[in-house]
Design a protein around this motif. Structure first.
Motif, PDB file in Angstrom:
ATOM      1  N   LEU A 190       0.836  -1.206   0.000  1.00  0.00           N
ATOM      2  CA  LEU A 190       0.000   0.000   0.000  1.00  0.00           C
ATOM      3  C   LEU A 190       0.869   1.253   0.000  1.00  0.00           C
ATOM      4  CD1 LEU A 190      -2.815   1.361   0.332  1.00  0.00           C
ATOM      5  CD2 LEU A 190      -2.465   1.193   2.810  1.00  0.00           C
ATOM      6  N   ILE A 191       1.887   1.264   0.836  1.00  0.00           N
ATOM      7  CA  ILE A 191       2.731   2.455   0.973  1.00  0.00           C
ATOM      8  C   ILE A 191       3.642   2.637  -0.237  1.00  0.00           C
ATOM      9  CG2 ILE A 191       4.580   3.494   2.341  1.00  0.00           C
ATOM     10  CD1 ILE A 191       3.258   2.118   4.806  1.00  0.00           C
ATOM     11  N   PHE A 192       4.304   1.566  -0.686  1.00  0.00           N
ATOM     12  CA  PHE A 192       5.206   1.691  -1.831  1.00  0.00           C
ATOM     13  C   PHE A 192       4.449   2.015  -3.112  1.00  0.00           C
ATOM     14  CE2 PHE A 192       8.589  -0.087   0.747  1.00  0.00           C
ATOM     15  CZ  PHE A 192       9.746   0.426   0.155  1.00  0.00           C
ATOM     16  N   ASN A 193       3.268   1.442  -3.283  1.00  0.00           N
ATOM     17  CA  ASN A 193       2.506   1.664  -4.515  1.00  0.00           C
ATOM     18  C   ASN A 193       1.855   3.035  -4.571  1.00  0.00           C
ATOM     19  OD1 ASN A 193       3.206  -0.923  -5.283  1.00  0.00           O
ATOM     20  ND2 ASN A 193       1.247  -1.836  -4.666  1.00  0.00           N
ATOM     21  N   ASN A 194       1.754   3.707  -3.421  1.00  0.00           N
ATOM     22  CA  ASN A 194       1.143   5.041  -3.368  1.00  0.00           C
ATOM     23  C   ASN A 194       2.040   5.996  -2.576  1.00  0.00           C
ATOM     24  OD1 ASN A 194      -1.778   4.302  -4.419  1.00  0.00           O
ATOM     25  ND2 ASN A 194      -1.262   2.774  -2.862  1.00  0.00           N
ATOM     26  N   SER A 195       3.334   5.883  -2.795  1.00  0.00           N
ATOM     27  CA  SER A 195       4.299   6.605  -1.956  1.00  0.00           C
ATOM     28  C   SER A 195       4.143   8.113  -2.025  1.00  0.00           C
ATOM     29  CB  SER A 195       5.723   6.199  -2.343  1.00  0.00           C
ATOM     30  OG  SER A 195       5.958   6.457  -3.719  1.00  0.00           O
ATOM     31  N   GLU A 196       3.625   8.619  -3.144  1.00  0.00           N
ATOM     32  CA  GLU A 196       3.475  10.069  -3.279  1.00  0.00           C
ATOM     33  C   GLU A 196       2.407  10.638  -2.343  1.00  0.00           C
ATOM     34  OE1 GLU A 196       0.679   8.022  -6.059  1.00  0.00           O
ATOM     35  OE2 GLU A 196       2.821   7.849  -5.581  1.00  0.00           O
ATOM     36  N   ASP A 197       1.578   9.771  -1.783  1.00  0.00           N
ATOM     37  CA  ASP A 197       0.482  10.226  -0.922  1.00  0.00           C
ATOM     38  C   ASP A 197       0.856  10.261   0.561  1.00  0.00           C
ATOM     39  OD1 ASP A 197      -1.107  10.333  -3.190  1.00  0.00           O
ATOM     40  OD2 ASP A 197      -1.859   8.282  -2.920  1.00  0.00           O
ATOM     41  N   TYR A 198       2.070   9.819   0.909  1.00  0.00           N
ATOM     42  CA  TYR A 198       2.398   9.644   2.329  1.00  0.00           C
ATOM     43  C   TYR A 198       3.589  10.489   2.760  1.00  0.00           C
ATOM     44  CZ  TYR A 198      -0.727   5.638   2.013  1.00  0.00           C
ATOM     45  OH  TYR A 198      -1.820   4.832   1.817  1.00  0.00           O
ATOM     46  N   SER A 246       7.571   9.833   7.504  1.00  0.00           N
ATOM     47  CA  SER A 246       7.470   8.857   8.596  1.00  0.00           C
ATOM     48  C   SER A 246       6.693   7.619   8.159  1.00  0.00           C
ATOM     49  CB  SER A 246       6.790   9.505   9.805  1.00  0.00           C
ATOM     50  OG  SER A 246       5.504   9.989   9.469  1.00  0.00           O
ATOM     51  N   THR A 247       5.650   7.828   7.339  1.00  0.00           N
ATOM     52  CA  THR A 247       4.868   6.685   6.847  1.00  0.00           C
ATOM     53  C   THR A 247       5.680   5.870   5.843  1.00  0.00           C
ATOM     54  OG1 THR A 247       2.845   8.001   7.103  1.00  0.00           O
ATOM     55  CG2 THR A 247       2.667   5.985   5.823  1.00  0.00           C
ATOM     56  N   LEU A 248       6.469   6.558   5.021  1.00  0.00           N
ATOM     57  CA  LEU A 248       7.326   5.843   4.068  1.00  0.00           C
ATOM     58  C   LEU A 248       8.391   5.031   4.792  1.00  0.00           C
ATOM     59  CD1 LEU A 248       7.858   8.469   1.210  1.00  0.00           C
ATOM     60  CD2 LEU A 248       6.115   6.703   1.408  1.00  0.00           C
ATOM     61  N   VAL A 296      14.461   3.235 -10.362  1.00  0.00           N
ATOM     62  CA  VAL A 296      15.467   4.010  -9.635  1.00  0.00           C
ATOM     63  C   VAL A 296      14.889   5.365  -9.231  1.00  0.00           C
ATOM     64  CG1 VAL A 296      17.741   5.094  -9.780  1.00  0.00           C
ATOM     65  CG2 VAL A 296      17.363   2.844 -10.821  1.00  0.00           C
ATOM     66  N   GLY A 297      14.133   5.986 -10.139  1.00  0.00           N
ATOM     67  CA  GLY A 297      13.499   7.261  -9.827  1.00  0.00           C
ATOM     68  C   GLY A 297      12.541   7.155  -8.657  1.00  0.00           C
ATOM     69  N   HIS A 298      11.781   6.069  -8.635  1.00  0.00           N
ATOM     70  CA  HIS A 298      10.851   5.831  -7.529  1.00  0.00           C
ATOM     71  C   HIS A 298      11.614   5.709  -6.211  1.00  0.00           C
ATOM     72  CE1 HIS A 298       7.779   2.962  -5.451  1.00  0.00           C
ATOM     73  NE2 HIS A 298       7.587   4.218  -5.078  1.00  0.00           N
ATOM     74  N   ALA A 299      12.726   4.991  -6.220  1.00  0.00           N
ATOM     75  CA  ALA A 299      13.516   4.812  -5.002  1.00  0.00           C
ATOM     76  C   ALA A 299      14.077   6.147  -4.512  1.00  0.00           C
ATOM     77  CB  ALA A 299      14.657   3.833  -5.262  1.00  0.00           C
ATOM     78  N   ILE A 300      14.571   6.965  -5.446  1.00  0.00           N
ATOM     79  CA  ILE A 300      15.158   8.253  -5.060  1.00  0.00           C
ATOM     80  C   ILE A 300      14.102   9.180  -4.472  1.00  0.00           C
ATOM     81  CG2 ILE A 300      16.250  10.345  -5.967  1.00  0.00           C
ATOM     82  CD1 ILE A 300      17.751   8.513  -7.947  1.00  0.00           C
ATOM     83  N   SER A 301      12.931   9.239  -5.103  1.00  0.00           N
ATOM     84  CA  SER A 301      11.863  10.096  -4.568  1.00  0.00           C
ATOM     85  C   SER A 301      11.376   9.577  -3.225  1.00  0.00           C
ATOM     86  CB  SER A 301      10.707  10.166  -5.567  1.00  0.00           C
ATOM     87  OG  SER A 301      10.093   8.892  -5.747  1.00  0.00           O
ATOM     88  N   TYR A 302      11.347   8.259  -3.059  1.00  0.00           N
ATOM     89  CA  TYR A 302      10.922   7.646  -1.801  1.00  0.00           C
ATOM     90  C   TYR A 302      11.894   8.037  -0.679  1.00  0.00           C
ATOM     91  CZ  TYR A 302       8.798   3.893   1.048  1.00  0.00           C
ATOM     92  OH  TYR A 302       8.136   3.183   2.024  1.00  0.00           O
ATOM     93  N   ILE A 303      13.182   7.923  -0.954  1.00  0.00           N
ATOM     94  CA  ILE A 303      14.211   8.261   0.044  1.00  0.00           C
ATOM     95  C   ILE A 303      14.210   9.761   0.328  1.00  0.00           C
ATOM     96  CG2 ILE A 303      16.700   8.316   0.472  1.00  0.00           C
ATOM     97  CD1 ILE A 303      16.832   5.707  -1.230  1.00  0.00           C
ATOM     98  N   SER A 304      14.020  10.563  -0.724  1.00  0.00           N
ATOM     99  CA  SER A 304      13.998  12.022  -0.549  1.00  0.00           C
ATOM    100  C   SER A 304      12.901  12.449   0.405  1.00  0.00           C
ATOM    101  CB  SER A 304      13.815  12.717  -1.907  1.00  0.00           C
ATOM    102  OG  SER A 304      14.884  12.417  -2.774  1.00  0.00           O
ATOM    103  N   PRO A 346      11.407  17.047   6.193  1.00  0.00           N
ATOM    104  CA  PRO A 346      10.871  17.340   7.536  1.00  0.00           C
ATOM    105  C   PRO A 346       9.660  16.499   7.924  1.00  0.00           C
ATOM    106  CG  PRO A 346      11.428  19.372   6.394  1.00  0.00           C
ATOM    107  CD  PRO A 346      11.574  18.270   5.391  1.00  0.00           C
ATOM    108  N   SER A 347       8.947  15.932   6.910  1.00  0.00           N
ATOM    109  CA  SER A 347       7.768  15.126   7.229  1.00  0.00           C
ATOM    110  C   SER A 347       8.125  13.828   7.942  1.00  0.00           C
ATOM    111  CB  SER A 347       6.973  14.820   5.956  1.00  0.00           C
ATOM    112  OG  SER A 347       7.720  13.991   5.075  1.00  0.00           O
ATOM    113  N   LEU A 348       9.423  13.514   8.024  1.00  0.00           N
ATOM    114  CA  LEU A 348       9.861  12.337   8.778  1.00  0.00           C
ATOM    115  C   LEU A 348       9.483  12.466  10.255  1.00  0.00           C
ATOM    116  CD1 LEU A 348      11.514   9.679   8.984  1.00  0.00           C
ATOM    117  CD2 LEU A 348      13.548  11.094   9.299  1.00  0.00           C
ATOM    118  N   LEU A 349       9.383  13.702  10.727  1.00  0.00           N
ATOM    119  CA  LEU A 349       9.103  13.945  12.135  1.00  0.00           C
ATOM    120  C   LEU A 349       7.605  13.924  12.460  1.00  0.00           C
ATOM    121  CD1 LEU A 349      11.646  16.861  12.719  1.00  0.00           C
ATOM    122  CD2 LEU A 349      11.973  14.414  13.124  1.00  0.00           C
ATOM    123  N   SER A 350       6.778  13.737  11.442  1.00  0.00           N
ATOM    124  CA  SER A 350       5.330  13.669  11.672  1.00  0.00           C
ATOM    125  C   SER A 350       4.923  12.277  12.134  1.00  0.00           C
ATOM    126  CB  SER A 350       4.582  14.033  10.386  1.00  0.00           C
ATOM    127  OG  SER A 350       4.853  13.068   9.368  1.00  0.00           O
TER     128      SER A 350
END
Length: 482
Positions: A219-227, A230-232, A393-401, A406-410
């Motif tokens: 769910l998270i990987f297939n819709n990573s742009e929505d999260y 911290s959720t990623l 590769v693009g998906h992985a880079i955007s996921y890591i980015s 700052p949303s990591l702290l949410s």
């Protein structure tokens, strides 16, 4: 046929009864039954691909016999390369044809030379990466005179197609498994009980941990742009436990099933997430593949015997090839290269053989030093898994980015947080059980051997109940696609 399916639950007892009560007096009939059962097991997916296994088996059997009779070194090398070409040719065509074609088109397009070659709608035969490496180990070992070629075609066919480990390993060496088909097997009650115990633990890993983690990882990987970040991060952790419990769960079921029939397979996972460095991780993760590459690729290339440049080259080759073995995508190659980068400092400083024992052996908790190393190694592994799971590769880079934003702290947010929390609790309980059982071949072996019968049975009932509670998703094992 999936291990976690009703089909297999019916198939296994039937084969077991025929094996021990009908064919037990005749070794050849036992081996023939294994071949027939294995072909039925594999053909349950697609009967058409049985021809590949049969052809590969016949080629390597004939080449093994010819190698025995051939004394001329050049002709022996020709025979060896016929085997390598046939096996890797099948693997390359079915697994990598479209990958190389797409990249070929991309290169020409980059130079303003557009071409339109014909792609093929190729179905990847289940387990082809596993059984081709298994048959290759036989031919290479015969060529190197480490193994005498077999004259028993049925025993060799059983070795190649042995159904417990046919589609996802462990990748057995001919020197270990093939001789077991020559010996008369007798039923051993304790061995069978231990096999059932390991099957039970493998099913728990797959059905309870891996499949639940898969639901949220997908769910998270297939819709990573929505999260949020911290959720990623939570999704990456879910995949980390999904792939381990899915693959090691398969190996546990395969090893346990083999023990029911009197066979011993090699250990494929040895609690890798408790590793204190990446070298230890690779001694504990997918052991049958990592040792295969070590013995049949790394050492023939020169291993670590040469200068610094050769050591670096060989390390990158073995890890990148390992990544490419997993799939025809640049994400797997980068995953392999990342692990090579992790490994290099240890090798160059000659610290890659430091942690050969069990972490905190005989102790309840690890030291602060060991714990910090475990957490660092685990974090590096999770980071690499993002590339392994990403679509590109693009998906992985955007996921890591996004994780590093700052949303990591949410606070992580998903639609069904109650079940997410249940899955997290299950994973924590699983890690605790694995920690206490880390000195055994599989976690619950310790409790099954040392606990009193009432406590032992209570544990089994709880595991069985939990498996049935979460049963029903029947998700395919991850490594079937490799």
């Amino acid at each position: 046929m999936l291990f976690n399916s009703i089909d297999f639950a019916i198939f296994l007892p039937i084969v077991f009864v025929l094996y021990w009560f009908v064919t037990h007096k005749n070794l050849k009939w036992q081996n023939f039954l294994i071949v027939a059962a294995s072909y039925l097991f594999y053909g349950w997916w697609d009967w058409r691909f049985l021809s590949l296994i049969i052809f590969s088996t016949a080629v390597d059997y004939i080449i093994g016999r010819e190698l025995e009779n051939e004394g001329h070194q050049i002709k022996r090398k020709v025979l060896l390369w016929i085997s390598i070409s046939v096996n890797l040719g099948f693997l390359g065509f079915f697994k990598y044809y479209n990958f190389f074609l797409d990249n070929f088109v991309t290169v020409f397009t980059f130079f303003d030379q557009p071409i339109n070659p014909q792609g093929l709608n190729i179905i990847l035969p289940v387990g082809i990466s596993f059984y081709t490496f298994q048959t290759l180990s036989y031919t290479i070992d015969v060529y190197k005179s480490k193994l005498k070629p077999t004259r028993d075609f049925i025993a060799f066919s059983a070795f190649v197609s042995f159904f417990p480990q046919l589609v996802a390993g462990p990748i057995e060496r001919a020197t270990n498994l093939l001789p077991q088909f020559y010996k008369k097997r007798s039923f051993e009650y304790n061995k069978a009980v231990d096999g059932l115990r390991q099957i039970l633990w493998g099913l728990f890993k797959k059905v309870v941990i891996a499949d639940n983690c898969a639901e949220y990882a997908n769910l998270i990987f297939n819709n990573s742009e929505d999260y949020s970040g911290s959720t990623l991060l939570l999704g990456a952790l879910f995949f980390t436990f999904q792939i381990y419990c899915d693959f090691s769960g398969y190996s546990d079921i395969a090893i346990g099933t083999s023990r029911l029939f009197g066979f011993n397979l090699m250990q494929n996972f040895n609690f890798p997430y408790f590793s204190r460095d990446i070298a230890e991780f690779w001694r504990r993760w997918h052991i049958s593949l990592s040792t295969w590459f070590r013995d049949y690729l790394y050492i023939p290339l020169g291993g670590s015997r040469g200068g610094t440049w050769m050591k670096i080259r060989n390390t990158f080759i073995i890890f990148i090839v390992s990544g490419f073995w997993h799939g025809a995508n640049w994400t797997f190659i980068i995953w392999g290269a990342l692990n090579a980068l992790y490994f290099l400092p240890l090798m160059l400083t000659k610290n890659n053989r430091n942690n050969l024992d069990v972490v905190a052996k005989g102790k309840l908790i690890p030291s602060i030093k060991d714990l910090s190393y475990i957490l660092l190694t685990f974090s590096l592994t999770v980071f690499a898994w993002i590339f392994f799971r990403a679509e590109s590769v693009g998906h992985a880079i955007s996921y890591i980015s996004e994780i590093l934003s700052p949303s990591l702290l949410s606070i992580p947010k998903l639609a069904d947080m109650q079940n997410v929390l249940i899955t997290i609790i299950l994973v924590v309980c699983f890690v605790i059980i694995e920690w206490f059982g880390r000195e055994e071949q599989y976690a619950i072996a310790k409790f099954g051997l040392k606990w009193r019968r009432p406590l032992r049975h209570a544990m089994y009932y709880v595991i069985i109940f939990t498996i049935f509670w979460f049963w029903g998703k029947e998700q395919q094992f991850i490594y079937f696609q490799f």
